[in-house]
Design a protein around this motif. Sequence first.
Motif, PDB file in Angstrom:
ATOM      1  N   LYS A 104       3.404   0.631 -18.243  1.00 30.84           N
ATOM      2  CA  LYS A 104       3.442  -0.747 -18.483  1.00 30.84           C
ATOM      3  C   LYS A 104       3.689  -1.522 -17.190  1.00 30.84           C
ATOM      4  CE  LYS A 104       5.368  -0.397 -23.301  1.00 30.84           C
ATOM      5  NZ  LYS A 104       6.531  -0.435 -24.109  1.00 30.84           N
ATOM      6  N   HIS A 105       3.228  -2.758 -17.195  1.00 32.13           N
ATOM      7  CA  HIS A 105       3.458  -3.630 -16.072  1.00 32.13           C
ATOM      8  C   HIS A 105       4.978  -4.473 -16.548  1.00 32.13           C
ATOM      9  CE1 HIS A 105      -0.540  -3.101 -14.877  1.00 32.13           C
ATOM     10  NE2 HIS A 105      -0.914  -3.447 -16.122  1.00 32.13           N
ATOM     11  N   GLY A 106       5.403  -5.222 -15.479  1.00 34.96           N
ATOM     12  CA  GLY A 106       6.643  -5.723 -15.954  1.00 34.96           C
ATOM     13  C   GLY A 106       7.172  -6.907 -14.852  1.00 34.96           C
ATOM     14  N   ALA A 136       1.250   1.928  -8.139  1.00 31.33           N
ATOM     15  CA  ALA A 136       2.250   0.858  -8.310  1.00 31.33           C
ATOM     16  C   ALA A 136       2.060  -0.349  -7.143  1.00 31.33           C
ATOM     17  CB  ALA A 136       3.646   1.254  -8.504  1.00 31.33           C
ATOM     18  N   ILE A 137       2.338  -1.561  -7.400  1.00 30.81           N
ATOM     19  CA  ILE A 137       2.316  -2.534  -6.592  1.00 30.81           C
ATOM     20  C   ILE A 137       3.586  -3.141  -7.139  1.00 30.81           C
ATOM     21  CG2 ILE A 137       1.566  -4.759  -5.737  1.00 30.81           C
ATOM     22  CD1 ILE A 137      -0.323  -2.582  -4.989  1.00 30.81           C
ATOM     23  N   LEU A 161      -6.995  -5.971  -6.555  1.00 30.39           N
ATOM     24  CA  LEU A 161      -6.288  -4.540  -6.608  1.00 30.39           C
ATOM     25  C   LEU A 161      -6.524  -4.004  -8.060  1.00 30.39           C
ATOM     26  CD1 LEU A 161      -3.198  -4.883  -4.487  1.00 30.39           C
ATOM     27  CD2 LEU A 161      -5.229  -3.370  -3.789  1.00 30.39           C
ATOM     28  N   LYS A 162      -6.765  -4.970  -9.122  1.00 32.37           N
ATOM     29  CA  LYS A 162      -6.636  -4.595 -10.475  1.00 32.37           C
ATOM     30  C   LYS A 162      -8.191  -3.867 -10.545  1.00 32.37           C
ATOM     31  CE  LYS A 162      -3.735  -7.823 -12.599  1.00 32.37           C
ATOM     32  NZ  LYS A 162      -3.667  -9.127 -13.308  1.00 32.37           N
ATOM     33  N   THR A 163      -9.099  -4.409  -9.737  1.00 36.94           N
ATOM     34  CA  THR A 163     -10.421  -4.013 -10.235  1.00 36.94           C
ATOM     35  C   THR A 163     -10.710  -2.516  -9.297  1.00 36.94           C
ATOM     36  OG1 THR A 163     -11.262  -4.982  -7.835  1.00 36.94           O
ATOM     37  CG2 THR A 163     -11.394  -5.995 -10.059  1.00 36.94           C
ATOM     38  N   VAL A 164      -9.849  -2.005  -8.582  1.00 36.14           N
ATOM     39  CA  VAL A 164      -9.499  -0.740  -7.695  1.00 36.14           C
ATOM     40  C   VAL A 164      -8.868   0.486  -8.235  1.00 36.14           C
ATOM     41  CG1 VAL A 164      -9.193   0.151  -5.466  1.00 36.14           C
ATOM     42  CG2 VAL A 164     -10.032  -2.340  -5.473  1.00 36.14           C
ATOM     43  N   GLY A 165      -7.965   0.382  -8.682  1.00 33.94           N
ATOM     44  CA  GLY A 165      -6.913   1.324  -9.333  1.00 33.94           C
ATOM     45  C   GLY A 165      -6.978   1.175 -10.965  1.00 33.94           C
ATOM     46  N   GLN A 187      -5.238   3.179 -12.719  1.00 30.30           N
ATOM     47  CA  GLN A 187      -3.668   3.424 -12.954  1.00 30.30           C
ATOM     48  C   GLN A 187      -2.813   2.688 -12.434  1.00 30.30           C
ATOM     49  OE1 GLN A 187      -3.016   7.361 -11.331  1.00 30.30           O
ATOM     50  NE2 GLN A 187      -4.941   8.360 -12.438  1.00 30.30           N
ATOM     51  N   LEU A 188      -2.886   1.628 -11.946  1.00 30.51           N
ATOM     52  CA  LEU A 188      -1.997   0.537 -11.256  1.00 30.51           C
ATOM     53  C   LEU A 188      -1.097  -0.009 -12.383  1.00 30.51           C
ATOM     54  CD1 LEU A 188      -1.645  -0.632  -8.579  1.00 30.51           C
ATOM     55  CD2 LEU A 188      -3.124  -2.539  -9.218  1.00 30.51           C
ATOM     56  N   ARG A 189      -0.042  -0.181 -11.871  1.00 30.36           N
ATOM     57  CA  ARG A 189       1.281  -0.778 -12.681  1.00 30.36           C
ATOM     58  C   ARG A 189       1.599  -1.904 -11.661  1.00 30.36           C
ATOM     59  NH1 ARG A 189       0.986   4.336 -13.427  1.00 30.36           N
ATOM     60  NH2 ARG A 189       1.919   5.410 -15.361  1.00 30.36           N
TER      61      ARG A 189
END
Length: 210
Positions: free
Chosen positions: A36-38, A155-156, A180-184, A186-188
């Motif tokens: 999840k993001h938060g 993670a960012i 960055l959302k278009t690259v990873g 698994q990114l949170r």
Amino acid sequence: MNRQQLFEIAHTWFNDQGWKPHPFQKETWTAFLQGKHGLLNAPTGSGKTYALWFPIVLNYIKNNPNYKSKHKKGLKAVWITPLRALSQEIKQSAERIVTDLGLPMTVGIRTGDTSNKERARQRTSLPDLLITTPESLQLLLASKEYDKKFKDCTAIVIDEWHELLGTKRGIQMELALSRLKTVGNQLRIWGISATIGNLEQAREVLLGPT
């Protein structure tokens, strides 16, 4: 390794420091490990840094069960601070966990104060955990093959989100996150703040509408 086993690693480390994890820290660990993001909003000095460094590290352990014999170098998490003076303190917190747990992860800083020698080294190989500023992140995103550098990033973390919200630097961060959302895959994305009044608005600006 399941979540309970991962949490035991964190609890043991906290016990070794003579500390006990706060409920909000454990809630953040759980949410992060669920993908999840938060936006974390808690008082200054309450342990927000460990609330997010720890799940980043635990996620690495979960995804790399053979890390002691096989470690893949490359960027795994980026911690963004608008206050360059806090970079060393944030780095020390990450290194404390990594060293105590015996992990092969490297920790580095990329700001306007970073030496030319270190910048050159990072062009070849970024650290596993990178602490940087909004401006330095933009430079990294403008570099050649930035997508390959960030593709394994999980993670960012944007620290002091209240300092950025509604400013040019904040808009700069929003644009960076969009890229960055278009690259990873698994990114949170996580924000940290201590003094946000309108929490829902701040969360929506950072993460988008739900």
